[in-house]
Scaffold this motif. Structure first.
Motif, short mmCIF file in Angstrom:
data_model
loop_
_atom_site.label_atom_id
_atom_site.label_comp_id
_atom_site.label_asym_id
_atom_site.label_seq_id
_atom_site.Cartn_x
_atom_site.Cartn_y
_atom_site.Cartn_z
N ASN A 19 0.82 -1.21 0.00
CA ASN A 19 0.00 0.00 0.00
C ASN A 19 0.86 1.26 0.00
OD1 ASN A 19 -2.71 -1.17 0.08
ND2 ASN A 19 -2.13 -1.92 2.10
N ILE A 20 1.79 1.30 -0.95
CA ILE A 20 2.69 2.44 -1.06
C ILE A 20 2.91 2.79 -2.52
CG2 ILE A 20 3.94 1.90 1.07
CD1 ILE A 20 6.18 0.71 -0.69
N ALA A 21 3.49 3.97 -2.73
CA ALA A 21 4.11 4.34 -3.99
C ALA A 21 5.48 4.89 -3.62
CB ALA A 21 3.29 5.40 -4.72
N ALA A 22 6.49 4.54 -4.38
CA ALA A 22 7.85 4.88 -3.95
C ALA A 22 8.76 5.12 -5.14
CB ALA A 22 8.41 3.76 -3.08
N ILE A 23 9.86 5.81 -4.86
CA ILE A 23 10.91 6.03 -5.86
C ILE A 23 12.26 5.73 -5.21
CG2 ILE A 23 9.59 7.74 -7.15
CD1 ILE A 23 11.26 9.92 -5.81
N GLY A 24 13.29 5.62 -6.03
CA GLY A 24 14.62 5.27 -5.54
C GLY A 24 15.51 6.46 -5.26
N TRP A 25 16.55 6.63 -6.09
CA TRP A 25 17.56 7.67 -5.88
C TRP A 25 18.08 7.60 -4.45
CZ3 TRP A 25 13.48 9.14 -9.23
CH2 TRP A 25 13.89 9.44 -10.53
N SER A 26 18.45 6.37 -4.03
CA SER A 26 18.87 6.15 -2.65
C SER A 26 20.14 6.90 -2.29
CB SER A 26 19.09 4.65 -2.41
OG SER A 26 20.05 4.12 -3.31
N GLN A 27 20.94 7.30 -3.30
CA GLN A 27 22.20 7.97 -3.01
C GLN A 27 22.01 9.32 -2.32
OE1 GLN A 27 20.74 7.47 -5.89
NE2 GLN A 27 21.72 8.51 -7.61
N PHE A 28 20.86 9.95 -2.55
CA PHE A 28 20.63 11.22 -1.83
C PHE A 28 19.21 11.33 -1.28
CE2 PHE A 28 19.66 12.06 -6.28
CZ PHE A 28 18.51 12.82 -6.24
N ALA A 29 18.47 10.22 -1.25
CA ALA A 29 17.08 10.24 -0.82
C ALA A 29 16.92 10.69 0.64
CB ALA A 29 16.46 8.86 -1.00
N GLN A 30 17.88 10.32 1.49
CA GLN A 30 17.75 10.69 2.90
C GLN A 30 17.79 12.20 3.12
OE1 GLN A 30 21.20 9.48 5.28
NE2 GLN A 30 22.29 9.05 3.36
N HIS A 31 18.33 12.93 2.15
CA HIS A 31 18.38 14.39 2.26
C HIS A 31 17.16 15.06 1.61
CE1 HIS A 31 22.49 13.89 3.59
NE2 HIS A 31 22.78 13.23 2.48
N ALA A 32 16.35 14.26 0.90
CA ALA A 32 15.21 14.82 0.16
C ALA A 32 13.99 14.91 1.07
CB ALA A 32 14.92 13.96 -1.07
N LYS A 33 14.00 15.89 1.95
CA LYS A 33 12.90 16.09 2.89
C LYS A 33 11.95 17.16 2.36
CE LYS A 33 15.87 14.81 6.76
NZ LYS A 33 16.49 15.25 8.04
N PRO A 34 10.67 17.08 2.74
CA PRO A 34 9.72 18.11 2.29
C PRO A 34 10.24 19.52 2.55
CG PRO A 34 8.57 16.33 3.40
CD PRO A 34 10.03 16.05 3.57
N GLY A 35 10.14 20.35 1.53
CA GLY A 35 10.61 21.72 1.64
C GLY A 35 11.94 21.95 0.96
N ILE A 36 12.68 20.88 0.64
CA ILE A 36 13.96 21.05 -0.05
C ILE A 36 13.71 21.62 -1.44
CG2 ILE A 36 14.02 18.73 -1.06
CD1 ILE A 36 17.06 18.72 -0.44
N SER A 37 14.60 22.47 -1.90
CA SER A 37 14.42 23.12 -3.20
C SER A 37 14.97 22.25 -4.32
CB SER A 37 15.12 24.47 -3.22
OG SER A 37 16.53 24.31 -3.21
N ARG A 38 14.51 22.54 -5.50
CA ARG A 38 15.01 21.82 -6.68
C ARG A 38 16.50 22.09 -6.87
NH1 ARG A 38 11.41 20.69 -11.34
NH2 ARG A 38 10.09 22.27 -10.41
N LYS A 39 16.91 23.34 -6.60
CA LYS A 39 18.31 23.72 -6.75
C LYS A 39 19.20 22.93 -5.79
CE LYS A 39 21.29 27.83 -6.88
NZ LYS A 39 21.32 29.31 -6.71
N GLN A 40 18.72 22.72 -4.57
CA GLN A 40 19.49 21.94 -3.59
C GLN A 40 19.62 20.49 -4.03
OE1 GLN A 40 16.91 23.18 -0.26
NE2 GLN A 40 18.78 23.68 0.89
N LEU A 41 18.54 19.92 -4.58
CA LEU A 41 18.59 18.54 -5.04
C LEU A 41 19.55 18.38 -6.22
CD1 LEU A 41 14.82 17.54 -4.80
CD2 LEU A 41 16.71 16.53 -3.51
N ILE A 42 19.55 19.35 -7.13
CA ILE A 42 20.48 19.30 -8.26
C ILE A 42 21.92 19.33 -7.76
CG2 ILE A 42 21.33 20.59 -10.24
CD1 ILE A 42 18.43 21.42 -10.80
N ALA A 43 22.18 20.20 -6.78
CA ALA A 43 23.54 20.30 -6.22
C ALA A 43 23.95 19.00 -5.54
CB ALA A 43 23.60 21.46 -5.22
N LEU A 44 23.01 18.35 -4.83
CA LEU A 44 23.30 17.07 -4.19
C LEU A 44 23.63 16.00 -5.22
CD1 LEU A 44 20.59 16.85 -1.37
CD2 LEU A 44 23.07 16.70 -1.04
#
Length: 326
Positions: A19-44
């Motif tokens: 009963n889930i939907a999920a995505i990977g990108w485990s290399q930086f997923a732990q830093h992908a918290k609600p509120g993070i910007s697109r620019k920050q994710l690109i930099a990561l």
């Protein structure tokens, strides 16, 4: 409504069972918290994979950003199984959360979902809607007019029409290889039973076997016999059963097929409607080697060996080779 397709659709059953939907990108997923910007994710992403192409970095970071920030609780969600050619539709129940225990399975970022029991067959959708849902992006928004068609079919209040989605803007070159695969599946799935049997035999001939096709009537579980010599005297002797239908094949069908086999036979069971888990289990414990092909396997086999198929096979499924810059 959001399409969320984990690992190309291979996580379909995991989504449903948990009963889930999920995505990977485990290399930086732990830093992908609600509120993070697109620019920050690109930099990561750039920091973790400095040799990745800029387009890959931007696309990946943007999809993670959408999953974490843009999807809302109570939004519709849909996912696709390329093996069974079915869609699951549900409602998002939670915000995005990092799950380290699921990261190795390609499900590092997770949202809870209430999936509907009823699945939607790809063949029930209009062609423009199929094309619109054909992108291989992990996360993308579904056009409103396609949502209306999906929900209308599930609720039994409307039927798909070709005119209903004429205004969808679809880039014909986006994900061209995966879209070609799905469109060839659509074409092959429209074949009648006799043509499907001829197609499977044609693929086996292109793989180097000679085939005998059973005439119409009772075949005792032997639609096709493939062997090096064409008589079934030389090994391997492959006995093939072809089921071209919408429903999945169950364990009893597999047991019946295996019951008529010789100990030196090799089996191939083709079911364009897919197989149940019990059928897979039955095949794994079979006394003879048994391969199981879904529509996806048939089409991938056809594409792989198409140049070596004979004129009759090419007549059944005419395809054109396309070269495009890599």
């Amino acid at each position: 409504m959001w399409m969320i397709r984990g690992d190309g659709g291979s996580l379909y059953e995991a989504f449903r069972e948990n009963n889930i939907a999920a995505i990977g990108w485990s290399q930086f997923a732990q830093h992908a918290k609600p509120g993070i910007s697109r620019k920050q994710l690109i930099a990561l992403y750039e920091q973790i994979e400095p040799h990745a192409k800029p387009g890959t970095i931007i696309s990946g970071a943007s999809q993670v950003w959408r999953f974490v920030n843009e999807i809302s609780v109570d939004d519709w969600v849909i996912t696709y199984s390329p093996i069974n050619r079915t869609y699951l539709v549900g409602k998002i129940l939670s915000q995005s959360e990092y799950h380290q225990d699921l990261a190795d399975q390609g499900m590092a970022l997770v949202r809870q979902v209430k999936w509907q029991a009823q699945e939607l067959a790809r063949d029930d959708l209009s062609t423009p809607s199929k094309n619109s849902l054909g992108s291989t992006m992990t996360v993308f928004e579904v056009p409103a007019i396609v949502i209306n068609e999906i929900l209308g079919i599930l609720q039994g209040t409307s039927q798909p029409t070709e005119a209903a989605t004429d205004d969808i803007i679809d880039d014909p070159l986006a994900d061209i290889d995966s879209q070609a695969l799905e469109r060839i599946k659509d074409l092959v799935n429209k074949l009648d039973w006799d043509e499907m049997q001829q197609l499977v035999a044609g693929i086996l001939r292109a793989m180097g076997y000679k085939t005998q096709i059973s005439p119409p009537g009772s075949d005792r579980g032997k639609d096709i016999v493939a062997s090096p010599d064409g008589f079934g005297f030389e090994h391997p002797r492959i006995v093939v059963e072809v089921k071209h239908q919408k429903g999945q094949i169950g364990s009893q069908d597999i047991r019946s097929f295996l019951g008529g086999r010789h100990k030196d036979d090799r089996g191939l069971y083709v079911s364009t409607g897919g197989f149940t888990k019990d059928a897979q289990y039955e095949a794994d414990r079979a006394s003879i080697p048994l391969a199981m092909w879904t529509l996806d396997h048939v089409v991938r086999g056809l594409i792989e060996h198409y140049d070596g198929t004979d004129a009759e096979t090419k007549r059944i499924v005419p395809l054109k080779r396309l070269y495009w810059p890599a």
